[in-house]
Design a protein around this motif. Sequence first.
Motif, PDB file in Angstrom:
ATOM      1  N   TYR A  90       0.833  -1.200   0.000  1.00 54.71           N
ATOM      2  CA  TYR A  90       0.000   0.000   0.000  1.00 54.71           C
ATOM      3  C   TYR A  90       0.870   1.254   0.000  1.00 54.71           C
ATOM      4  CZ  TYR A  90      -3.381   3.507   1.447  1.00 54.71           C
ATOM      5  OH  TYR A  90      -4.154   4.626   1.524  1.00 54.71           O
ATOM      6  N   LEU A  91       1.904   1.263   0.844  1.00 55.57           N
ATOM      7  CA  LEU A  91       2.817   2.399   0.910  1.00 55.57           C
ATOM      8  C   LEU A  91       3.475   2.638  -0.446  1.00 55.57           C
ATOM      9  CD1 LEU A  91       4.373   4.587   2.451  1.00 55.57           C
ATOM     10  CD2 LEU A  91       6.006   2.814   3.129  1.00 55.57           C
ATOM     11  N   GLN A  92       3.896   1.572  -1.084  1.00 62.80           N
ATOM     12  CA  GLN A  92       4.516   1.681  -2.407  1.00 62.80           C
ATOM     13  C   GLN A  92       3.531   2.259  -3.424  1.00 62.80           C
ATOM     14  OE1 GLN A  92       6.240  -1.977  -3.702  1.00 62.80           O
ATOM     15  NE2 GLN A  92       6.715  -1.225  -5.733  1.00 62.80           N
ATOM     16  N   ALA A  93       2.289   1.802  -3.394  1.00 63.68           N
ATOM     17  CA  ALA A  93       1.278   2.305  -4.324  1.00 63.68           C
ATOM     18  C   ALA A  93       0.998   3.789  -4.086  1.00 63.68           C
ATOM     19  CB  ALA A  93      -0.007   1.493  -4.178  1.00 63.68           C
ATOM     20  N   VAL A  94       0.935   4.200  -2.823  1.00 61.47           N
ATOM     21  CA  VAL A  94       0.690   5.612  -2.502  1.00 61.47           C
ATOM     22  C   VAL A  94       1.856   6.466  -2.976  1.00 61.47           C
ATOM     23  CG1 VAL A  94       0.476   7.252  -0.589  1.00 61.47           C
ATOM     24  CG2 VAL A  94      -0.868   5.155  -0.593  1.00 61.47           C
ATOM     25  N   ALA A  97       1.614   6.830  -6.669  1.00 62.54           N
ATOM     26  CA  ALA A  97       0.500   7.703  -7.040  1.00 62.54           C
ATOM     27  C   ALA A  97       0.844   9.171  -6.802  1.00 62.54           C
ATOM     28  CB  ALA A  97      -0.749   7.324  -6.247  1.00 62.54           C
ATOM     29  N   ASN A  98       1.694   9.433  -5.829  1.00 62.82           N
ATOM     30  CA  ASN A  98       2.087  10.812  -5.519  1.00 62.82           C
ATOM     31  C   ASN A  98       3.320  11.256  -6.299  1.00 62.82           C
ATOM     32  OD1 ASN A  98       0.010  11.313  -3.722  1.00 62.82           O
ATOM     33  ND2 ASN A  98       1.114  10.331  -2.052  1.00 62.82           N
ATOM     34  N   GLY A  99       3.764  10.446  -7.248  1.00 60.97           N
ATOM     35  CA  GLY A  99       4.876  10.843  -8.101  1.00 60.97           C
ATOM     36  C   GLY A  99       6.245  10.551  -7.542  1.00 60.97           C
ATOM     37  N   HIS A 100       6.335   9.808  -6.456  1.00 64.07           N
ATOM     38  CA  HIS A 100       7.643   9.460  -5.899  1.00 64.07           C
ATOM     39  C   HIS A 100       8.181   8.232  -6.631  1.00 64.07           C
ATOM     40  CE1 HIS A 100       7.199  12.203  -2.527  1.00 64.07           C
ATOM     41  NE2 HIS A 100       5.959  11.771  -2.407  1.00 64.07           N
ATOM     42  N   ASN A 101       9.417   8.285  -7.024  1.00 65.90           N
ATOM     43  CA  ASN A 101      10.055   7.111  -7.622  1.00 65.90           C
ATOM     44  C   ASN A 101      10.772   6.344  -6.524  1.00 65.90           C
ATOM     45  OD1 ASN A 101       9.250   7.560 -10.225  1.00 65.90           O
ATOM     46  ND2 ASN A 101      10.991   8.864 -10.695  1.00 65.90           N
ATOM     47  N   ALA A 102      10.008   5.675  -5.697  1.00 69.37           N
ATOM     48  CA  ALA A 102      10.591   4.933  -4.588  1.00 69.37           C
ATOM     49  C   ALA A 102      10.032   3.527  -4.577  1.00 69.37           C
ATOM     50  CB  ALA A 102      10.291   5.636  -3.275  1.00 69.37           C
ATOM     51  N   LYS A 103      10.846   2.606  -4.128  1.00 66.08           N
ATOM     52  CA  LYS A 103      10.430   1.215  -4.034  1.00 66.08           C
ATOM     53  C   LYS A 103      10.639   0.752  -2.600  1.00 66.08           C
ATOM     54  CE  LYS A 103      11.251  -3.328  -6.007  1.00 66.08           C
ATOM     55  NZ  LYS A 103      12.052  -4.126  -6.926  1.00 66.08           N
ATOM     56  N   VAL A 104       9.659   0.052  -2.045  1.00 65.22           N
ATOM     57  CA  VAL A 104       9.766  -0.441  -0.685  1.00 65.22           C
ATOM     58  C   VAL A 104      10.260  -1.876  -0.753  1.00 65.22           C
ATOM     59  CG1 VAL A 104       8.521  -0.965   1.427  1.00 65.22           C
ATOM     60  CG2 VAL A 104       7.901   1.039   0.069  1.00 65.22           C
ATOM     61  N   VAL A 105      11.404  -2.123  -0.120  1.00 62.13           N
ATOM     62  CA  VAL A 105      11.979  -3.459  -0.077  1.00 62.13           C
ATOM     63  C   VAL A 105      12.305  -3.785   1.367  1.00 62.13           C
ATOM     64  CG1 VAL A 105      13.885  -4.922  -0.829  1.00 62.13           C
ATOM     65  CG2 VAL A 105      12.956  -3.199  -2.382  1.00 62.13           C
ATOM     66  N   GLU A 106      11.718  -4.835   1.883  1.00 60.83           N
ATOM     67  CA  GLU A 106      11.964  -5.290   3.252  1.00 60.83           C
ATOM     68  C   GLU A 106      11.832  -4.153   4.261  1.00 60.83           C
ATOM     69  OE1 GLU A 106      15.688  -7.337   3.337  1.00 60.83           O
ATOM     70  OE2 GLU A 106      14.992  -8.879   1.950  1.00 60.83           O
ATOM     71  N   GLY A 107      10.783  -3.355   4.123  1.00 58.65           N
ATOM     72  CA  GLY A 107      10.493  -2.314   5.087  1.00 58.65           C
ATOM     73  C   GLY A 107      11.270  -1.028   4.902  1.00 58.65           C
ATOM     74  N   ARG A 108      12.112  -0.957   3.842  1.00 56.08           N
ATOM     75  CA  ARG A 108      12.887   0.267   3.598  1.00 56.08           C
ATOM     76  C   ARG A 108      12.481   0.863   2.264  1.00 56.08           C
ATOM     77  NH1 ARG A 108      18.367  -2.778   4.296  1.00 56.08           N
ATOM     78  NH2 ARG A 108      17.358  -3.655   2.499  1.00 56.08           N
ATOM     79  N   THR A 109      12.579   2.176   2.155  1.00 55.92           N
ATOM     80  CA  THR A 109      12.277   2.864   0.904  1.00 55.92           C
ATOM     81  C   THR A 109      13.577   3.060   0.142  1.00 55.92           C
ATOM     82  OG1 THR A 109      10.444   4.009   1.943  1.00 55.92           O
ATOM     83  CG2 THR A 109      11.245   4.901  -0.139  1.00 55.92           C
ATOM     84  N   ILE A 110      13.576   2.622  -1.125  1.00 55.51           N
ATOM     85  CA  ILE A 110      14.751   2.731  -1.973  1.00 55.51           C
ATOM     86  C   ILE A 110      14.386   3.623  -3.149  1.00 55.51           C
ATOM     87  CG2 ILE A 110      16.381   1.477  -3.416  1.00 55.51           C
ATOM     88  CD1 ILE A 110      15.831  -0.963  -1.625  1.00 55.51           C
TER      89      ILE A 110
END
Length: 116
Positions: A90-94, A97-110
Amino acid sequence: MNEVAERDTGGRWLPGFTPNPSGRPKIVEEIKSLARQHAPEAFKRVCELVGSEDERTALAAAQEILNRAYGRPTQAIEQTVEYPDIKQLYLQAVQLANGHNAKVVEGRTIDGEIEW
């Protein structure tokens, strides 16, 4: 009758509606009837084959008899069930959707691009 079969909210057919208004094909019942006429003779032959000199034939005949008498043996199924972390998805999808190029891997944002 070209009426569309309707269903209730649970997916069951409503009274008076059916997906197959003409019923099962009659030819199937005729073939079953003919096959059943030969069943005693066929079963007798399978019983005779249990005593065959060829062990593969005897085994196949014995298995057929046991399968019909007791049913086929149950088969164990091995499976691995993985449950995704819905909060992280869900965090990754949000973030996407907000234009952030971030990926959540094992609880961390990359930071970076996400490959789908």
